[in-house]
Structures are given as structure tokens and as C-alpha cells.
Design an enzyme around this catalytic site. Structure first.
Site, PDB file in Angstrom:
ATOM      1  N   HIS A 161       2.806  -3.406   6.537  1.00 57.37           N
ATOM      2  CA  HIS A 161       1.864  -2.297   6.315  1.00 57.37           C
ATOM      3  C   HIS A 161       1.965  -1.292   7.457  1.00 57.37           C
ATOM      4  O   HIS A 161       2.748  -1.443   8.380  1.00 57.37           O
ATOM      5  CB  HIS A 161       0.421  -2.822   6.339  1.00 57.37           C
ATOM      6  CG  HIS A 161       0.016  -3.690   5.195  1.00 57.37           C
ATOM      7  ND1 HIS A 161      -0.957  -3.327   4.303  1.00 57.37           N
ATOM      8  CD2 HIS A 161       0.435  -4.926   4.804  1.00 57.37           C
ATOM      9  CE1 HIS A 161      -1.128  -4.287   3.409  1.00 57.37           C
ATOM     10  NE2 HIS A 161      -0.292  -5.282   3.696  1.00 57.37           N
ATOM     11  N   GLU A 197       1.635   3.912   2.846  1.00 59.03           N
ATOM     12  CA  GLU A 197       2.141   3.467   4.147  1.00 59.03           C
ATOM     13  C   GLU A 197       3.663   3.547   4.159  1.00 59.03           C
ATOM     14  O   GLU A 197       4.383   2.560   4.184  1.00 59.03           O
ATOM     15  CB  GLU A 197       1.594   2.048   4.427  1.00 59.03           C
ATOM     16  CG  GLU A 197       0.068   2.054   4.464  1.00 59.03           C
ATOM     17  CD  GLU A 197      -0.594   0.681   4.320  1.00 59.03           C
ATOM     18  OE1 GLU A 197       0.099  -0.336   4.349  1.00 59.03           O
ATOM     19  OE2 GLU A 197      -1.845   0.658   4.168  1.00 59.03           O
ATOM     20  N   HIS A 204       0.869  -1.182   0.000  1.00 62.62           N
ATOM     21  CA  HIS A 204       0.000   0.000   0.000  1.00 62.62           C
ATOM     22  C   HIS A 204       0.901   1.226   0.000  1.00 62.62           C
ATOM     23  O   HIS A 204       1.613   1.480   0.973  1.00 62.62           O
ATOM     24  CB  HIS A 204      -0.925   0.008   1.224  1.00 62.62           C
ATOM     25  CG  HIS A 204      -2.025  -0.996   1.123  1.00 62.62           C
ATOM     26  ND1 HIS A 204      -2.527  -1.682   2.201  1.00 62.62           N
ATOM     27  CD2 HIS A 204      -2.746  -1.421   0.033  1.00 62.62           C
ATOM     28  CE1 HIS A 204      -3.500  -2.489   1.790  1.00 62.62           C
ATOM     29  NE2 HIS A 204      -3.645  -2.354   0.488  1.00 62.62           N
ATOM     30  N   ARG A 238      -3.308   4.665  -2.302  1.00 64.15           N
ATOM     31  CA  ARG A 238      -3.096   3.345  -1.698  1.00 64.15           C
ATOM     32  C   ARG A 238      -2.878   2.229  -2.721  1.00 64.15           C
ATOM     33  O   ARG A 238      -2.130   1.288  -2.497  1.00 64.15           O
ATOM     34  CB  ARG A 238      -4.342   3.022  -0.854  1.00 64.15           C
ATOM     35  CG  ARG A 238      -4.609   1.566  -0.526  1.00 64.15           C
ATOM     36  CD  ARG A 238      -5.974   1.470   0.146  1.00 64.15           C
ATOM     37  NE  ARG A 238      -6.455   0.109   0.339  1.00 64.15           N
ATOM     38  CZ  ARG A 238      -6.303  -0.583   1.468  1.00 64.15           C
ATOM     39  NH1 ARG A 238      -5.649  -0.073   2.484  1.00 64.15           N
ATOM     40  NH2 ARG A 238      -6.825  -1.785   1.584  1.00 64.15           N
ATOM     41  N   GLU A 250       1.016  -4.521  10.788  1.00 61.10           N
ATOM     42  CA  GLU A 250       0.670  -3.098  10.705  1.00 61.10           C
ATOM     43  C   GLU A 250       1.596  -2.372  11.675  1.00 61.10           C
ATOM     44  O   GLU A 250       1.478  -2.527  12.891  1.00 61.10           O
ATOM     45  CB  GLU A 250      -0.799  -2.868  11.115  1.00 61.10           C
ATOM     46  CG  GLU A 250      -1.823  -3.652  10.290  1.00 61.10           C
ATOM     47  CD  GLU A 250      -2.222  -2.964   8.991  1.00 61.10           C
ATOM     48  OE1 GLU A 250      -1.703  -1.869   8.689  1.00 61.10           O
ATOM     49  OE2 GLU A 250      -3.057  -3.545   8.270  1.00 61.10           O
TER      50      GLU A 250
HETATM   51  O1  0X9 Z   1      -6.965  -3.810   4.580  1.00 60.58           O
HETATM   52  C1  0X9 Z   1      -5.798  -4.162   4.397  1.00 60.58           C
HETATM   53  O2  0X9 Z   1      -5.381  -4.508   3.305  1.00 60.58           O
HETATM   54  C2  0X9 Z   1      -4.839  -4.182   5.579  1.00 60.58           C
HETATM   55  N1  0X9 Z   1      -4.973  -3.015   6.372  1.00 60.58           N
HETATM   56  S1  0X9 Z   1      -4.455  -1.558   5.794  1.00 60.58           S
HETATM   57  O3  0X9 Z   1      -4.911  -0.526   6.692  1.00 60.58           O
HETATM   58  N2  0X9 Z   1      -2.861  -1.521   5.834  1.00 60.58           N
HETATM   59  O4  0X9 Z   1      -4.925  -1.412   4.469  1.00 60.58           O
HETATM   60  C3  0X9 Z   1      -5.138  -5.368   6.446  1.00 60.58           C
HETATM   61  C4  0X9 Z   1      -5.240  -6.669   5.763  1.00 60.58           C
HETATM   62  C5  0X9 Z   1      -5.205  -7.715   6.803  1.00 60.58           C
HETATM   63  N3  0X9 Z   1      -6.037  -8.771   6.608  1.00 60.58           N
HETATM   64  C6  0X9 Z   1      -7.257  -8.971   7.206  1.00 60.58           C
HETATM   65  N4  0X9 Z   1      -8.230  -8.174   7.061  1.00 60.58           N
HETATM   66  N5  0X9 Z   1      -7.375 -10.021   7.868  1.00 60.58           N
HETATM   67 ZN    ZN Z   2      -1.864  -1.531   4.127  1.00 61.76          ZN
END
Ligand code: 0X9
Ligand code: ZN
Length: 423
Positions: free
Chosen positions: A307, A180, A177, A235, A383
């Protein structure tokens, strides 16, 4: 020594994003239950052009959203009429963008690479090349793949014996992303430490002797360039498909395991657009093909997608919160040891657990593919800092502490794998 070829004077105002975020705010909305979370997510997708989803937190039962200035009054009324409470966690996003980097940075000719500032995509690729040349006894660079806009995406292989075959492997990728920024910065920081400690720290020496490490600092090349040149908060990737109104796919919804299910969108304007089909993004297709080719001759034990933000270490599954993966117990152990090691440095707390439970369900995400597609038992989304004070706009002076504490986590991962190999 890392040498800069040109003297560059970077004034953030001249390089600053063209897209401005004056008076955009980030709100933390308290959700009492799943119905509240659903309502907020529905609102976020209904008002996609006015709201940008930043993070969610199951522990504090809250969702962070960036709200456009012209929508603030309407959205406040909407929330109030639904009985939802919120706090403003960032008053003015543009101010943070302006303060993220030092205003004036001078780089002298011949100066060492500065691990404590954010770098452009070209600087990161130059670093990969220079770093591998300077440490050629244990580091070599490789071309992972090429981005949609034809940028080379390079990575580093680190190994005490670069010519050996069949060793267990660890894979890290940063910057999937593009907004980040702390991700590539932290990955480069601890990579340098790891290599520096080879031959000095006996444990690290063993980790590099017995394990092959593949590290890609900046996977979403086009998106990252876009965050430097046009829009700091971009993003997704930069490919646009015929007939789609909007540009970009969420690369972390584009993997082929359980692609296109819950927690992924089929609307190209969404932040979580899954793409027209699995692996439609050259960055994802190319990187997974590279890994599968390597996996023919060596087992991948660890897959980490770095991330930000929220300080979480998320295990499979991403795609469902109705079941746990077969290796859930071991994945829990690995995450506990890693996050404890991170916390031991400055007390920075990381929450760990299955991503779908700790955060939210998302299909076609990297870690489920890392686990099932690549076969890495220890497959996670990490994260990094912080928990919302700066969000994606973490000031440069936090790169070093983030790098130092994360390095302890990385060594804990290596230690865990060494134990597993030798027992
Ligand atoms: O949404 C995403 O892709 C990730 N968070 S972000 O804020 N960096 O975009 C998290 C992905 C992790 N996976 C799960 N949701 N389990
Ligand atoms: Zn991310």
C-alpha cells in the site's frame, strides 16, 4: 526486449481525471489522546461527503484528512472549537495530481518498458505477459482471477525451477487500494530486479531456486482503471450492491477473518465499507481461492499487501489491539530486518509493529487473513513512500528510489526465509 506495439503520446491533461480537486487541501490534525482521534474519526464519518481520510499516525499522534474547499472554513471552526491544532500539508490537491506524471511522455516504438513512470492497467497486464515470455526460464504468468467488471487480473510466478512442487512460497499483491499508485509501480520495479539478478547474484539465485514467488502487481483492476479515467483518488472496488446508495467496497475490509468488526463500516458510502458479506468482492474471493488452492501443495511463508503511504510495515493483528498474535516475536524480527534493509539505501525510515497499534484497528483486512487463513507467518501490510508531502500523489521521479530501496527489503525477506528453511 519489451516492445511497445503502438507509439503513444500521453498528455496528462487529456488523460487527467474528470473529477477535479482544485483547492482541496490535506490537513494533518494533531491528536493529544485517543479521545481526539475518536473525535476526528467521527467527524470524518459524519462529513463523509466533505472529508476523505488519507492516513493516521500513532507515532506523531496525527491524522491526515483531505478537506473539500467548501468545507474548509466550517471545519477550521469545528477543530478550533474543539481545541485541535492542524497544519495544512497539501495546499491544493489538484496541483499535485497535475504534477504527478510528466506532462508529455513520448514512447517510441520498440522502447523498453519504462519502470520509472506510472502505467495504465492495460500496460501493466501487457507487461505481465511480455515479462513472463522474455524470462520464460524462471517466470510464468497466471490468471489470478477476474474483476467485477470482467478484467483479467494476472500475476507472475517466479521460480528457479517452475516445475518443482512443494517449495515454500512468498506472495505479494500490489494495488489493492487503487489510488495508491506507487504500489504497482514499486512491485513491478523490484520484480524486474529480482529476475535480472537471477544467475548474477548468488543469494538472489538461491532465493528463486528455493522459494516460489507469486506476484500480482495490480489487484484492484476496476478501481485502478477508474483512477486513470475518472477519479484519481478512488480507493475501493467498483461493485455496487442492490439497495446501496454508493459504489464500491474497501477490498481491505472484505477478507473473511474477523470480517465486519471494529474499524470497518457497514455504510456503502464509507471508504472502509466492508461489503455486504465477507469475500463479496470477486477480486478478494478469487485471489484468496487461488492462494488456498496453491497452499494445498506448498506452504506460504510470506504474504505482503503493498500500500501507500506512511512508510510502515504492519504486522497482525489488524482486528484488535488488545492482544498479540502467537508469532509476534518472529514477526517483529522479520519486520526489523526488512525495514533496516530499506533504510540502508537512502535512509528512508519505516516504522514497524502490529497494525492495530501502530496505525488503527481494522477488521477483515488482508494481513490477518494472510496470517490465519493462508497460514503465512510473515503477513504484513507495507505502506510505501512518502510520509505526507505528496501522499497518494507521489511524483514519478520517486518510483525508482522507492523501487531500489524496497528491493533491498524484498531481498531481506528472501534471506530471512532462506535462513528459516535451512535451519
Ligand atoms: O486502512 C487500510 O486499509 C490500510 N491503510 S491505507 O491508508 N493504505 O488504506 C492499513 C491497513 C492495515 N491494517 C491495520 N489497520 N492494522
Ligand atoms: Zn491502502
Amino acid at each position: 526486449m519489451w516492445k511497445f506495439v503502438f507509439l503513444s503520446l500521453v498528455v496528462s491533461t487529456t488523460l487527467g481525471s474528470h473529477q477535479r480537486y482544485d483547492n482541496f487541501q490535506v490537513w494533518r490534525i494533531r491528536c493529544e489522546d485517543e479521545t481526539d482521534v475518536k473525535w476526528v474519526n467521527t467527524a470524518a464519518s459524519m462529513y463523509e461527503d466533505k472529508i476523505d481520510s488519507w492516513a493516521a499516525n500513532h507515532q506523531t499522534n496525527s491524522v491526515d484528512l483531505m478537506v473539500s474547499p467548501w468545507f474548509i472554513d466550517t471545519f477550521r471552526n469545528l477543530l478550533t472549537s474543539h481545541g485541535l491544532q492542524f497544519t495544512v500539508i497539501i495546499e491544493n490537491v489538484h496541483e499535485l495530481i497535475n504534477n504527478e506524471r510528466d506532462t508529455i511522455r513520448t514512447r517510441a516504438v520498440g522502447a523498453d518498458f519504462d519502470y520509472t513512470v506510472y502505467h495504465t492497467y492495460d500496460e501493466i497486464q501487457d507487461w505481465v505477459k511480455t515479462f513472463s515470455k522474455e524470462n520464460s526460464n524462471i517466470v510464468e504468468s497466471f490468471l489470478l482471477t477476474t474483476s467485477y467488471e470482467k478484467r483479467p487480473i494476472n500475476g507472475l510466478k517466479i521460480s528457479g525451477d517452475l516445475s518443482s512442487t512443494g517449495k515454500p512460497a512468498i506472495y505479494f499483491q500490489g494495488g489493492i487500494h487503487s489510488r495508491e499508485w506507487i504500489s504497482p509501480a514499486t512491485v513491478m520495479y523490484f520484480t524486474n530486479k529480482l529476475v535480472e539478478d537471477y544467475g548474477r547474484d548468488s543469494e538472489v539465485t538461491r532465493m528463486l531456486d528455493e522459494i516460489d514467488w507469486y506476484i500480482v502487481p495490480s489487484l484492484n483492476a476496476d478501481g485502478y482503471v477508474y483512477t486513470w479515467e475518472y477519479d484519481r483518488l478512488w480507493r475501493k472496488t467498483r461493485q455496487r450492491f442492490k439497495g446501496n446508495p454508493c459504489v464500491g467496497t474497501d477490498p481491505n475490509r472484505n477478507y473473511g477473518y474477523k470480517w465486519g468488526g471494529e474499524g470497518a463500516s457497514n455504510n456503502s458510502c464509507s471508504l472502509t465499507y466492508a461489503g455486504p458479506h465477507a469475500f463479496s468482492e470477486p477480486e478478494i474471493k478469487g485471489s484468496t481461492d487461488f492462494l488456498l488452492e496453491k497452499a494445498k501443495t506448498q506452504p506460504f511463508k510470506v504474504f505482503i499487501d503493498w500500500h501507500s503511504y506512511s512508510q510502515l510495515m504492519l504486522a497482525p493483528w489488524s482486528w484488535t489491539d488488545k492482544e498479540l498474535p502467537p508469532d509476534a516475536a518472529a514477526q517483529d524480527d522479520f519486520a526489523r530486518e526488512t525495514t533496516q534493509a530499506i533504510e540502508s539505501v537512502y535512509g528512508t525510515k519505516y516504522v514497524y509493529g502490529p497494525g492495530s497499534k501502530v496505525l488503527y484497528v481494522s477488521s477483515g483486512a488482508s494481513k490477518d487473513w494472510g496470517y490465519v487463513g493462508l497460514g503465512a507467518t510473515y503477513s504484513y501490510t507495507v505502506e510505501l513512500r512518502d510520509t505526507g508531502t505528496y501522499g497518494f500523489l507521489l511524483p514519478e521521479h520517486q518510483i525508482q528510489p522507492s523501487g531500489i530501496e524496497t528491493y533491498e527489503g524484498v531481498k531481506a525477506m528472501g534471506r530471512f526465509i532462506l535462513n528459516e528453511i535451512n535451519n
